[in-house]
Scaffold this motif. Sequence first.
Motif, mmCIF file in Angstrom:
data_model
loop_
_atom_site.group_PDB
_atom_site.id
_atom_site.type_symbol
_atom_site.label_atom_id
_atom_site.label_comp_id
_atom_site.label_asym_id
_atom_site.label_seq_id
_atom_site.Cartn_x
_atom_site.Cartn_y
_atom_site.Cartn_z
ATOM 1 N N GLU A 1 -30.450 28.445 17.626
ATOM 2 C CA GLU A 1 -29.218 28.462 18.417
ATOM 3 C C GLU A 1 -29.477 27.893 19.813
ATOM 4 O OE1 GLU A 1 -26.120 29.495 17.435
ATOM 5 O OE2 GLU A 1 -26.861 29.960 15.435
ATOM 6 N N LYS A 2 -28.386 27.562 20.528
ATOM 7 C CA LYS A 2 -28.504 27.070 21.906
ATOM 8 C C LYS A 2 -29.247 28.092 22.770
ATOM 9 C CE LYS A 2 -25.904 25.486 25.851
ATOM 10 N NZ LYS A 2 -24.966 26.120 26.739
ATOM 11 N N ALA B 1 -26.516 39.210 18.749
ATOM 12 C CA ALA B 1 -25.571 38.092 18.863
ATOM 13 C C ALA B 1 -24.383 38.471 19.747
ATOM 14 C CB ALA B 1 -25.094 37.655 17.484
ATOM 15 N N PRO C 1 -31.540 30.754 21.767
ATOM 16 C CA PRO C 1 -32.194 31.248 20.548
ATOM 17 C C PRO C 1 -32.459 32.755 20.544
ATOM 18 C CG PRO C 1 -33.723 29.937 21.863
ATOM 19 C CD PRO C 1 -32.394 29.864 22.534
ATOM 20 N N LYS D 1 -31.743 30.501 11.401
ATOM 21 C CA LYS D 1 -30.568 30.004 12.129
ATOM 22 C C LYS D 1 -30.566 30.555 13.555
ATOM 23 C CE LYS D 1 -25.521 29.779 11.835
ATOM 24 N NZ LYS D 1 -24.965 30.582 12.898
ATOM 25 N N GLY D 2 -30.869 31.842 13.716
ATOM 26 C CA GLY D 2 -30.889 32.458 15.039
ATOM 27 C C GLY D 2 -31.894 31.802 15.972
#
Length: 186
Positions: free
Chosen positions: A128-129, A93, A131, A124-125
Amino acid sequence: NNLVFLLDISSSMKDTNKLPLLKDALVQLLDLMREEDNITLITYSGKAEVVLPPTSVSSEENKQRVLSIVDKLSSDGSSDANKGIRLAYKTIAESVIKNGNNRVILATDGAFKVSPKIKKMIKKGSREKDPIRLSIFYFSKKEYSHHKELLESLSKIGAGKYRYIKKENAKKILVIEAQEVRQKNK
């Protein structure tokens, strides 16, 4: 490509078809990496540790550094995959490549319990925009159905792939994985 290798170095990985095979596979992967690609190595057993922060293998010096770290990997202790996965996701991240392939590759030989919080973090990961995907490479003499079930479900949650690695297919699978990644980015 932003590849974070999460390496199980628990004592069960001592077998020649496990950690030594994983080390050989990592060495082969280095030859497939490009200047713009980053590799991170995280090990876990009783604790999780970043042994190589995000690094490009574009220079011979960096490549030798990675090879030295891989060569020194040894197995010991018990396995705590939750600590490893948590650290891998935190690390990736912090180094996400915008519009890139951000992937955690978990290399393991066994089953383990995954907490609901970790599963939620993986899911969730993947949404993401930019990913973060989770692929799992399973190293063992035998692909046990109960291990496969857990590891396949985790890779599915993480929008990645599950691969059973053995001596006969290790190089081929890494080449396929690297090519798939490159094709997605074209």
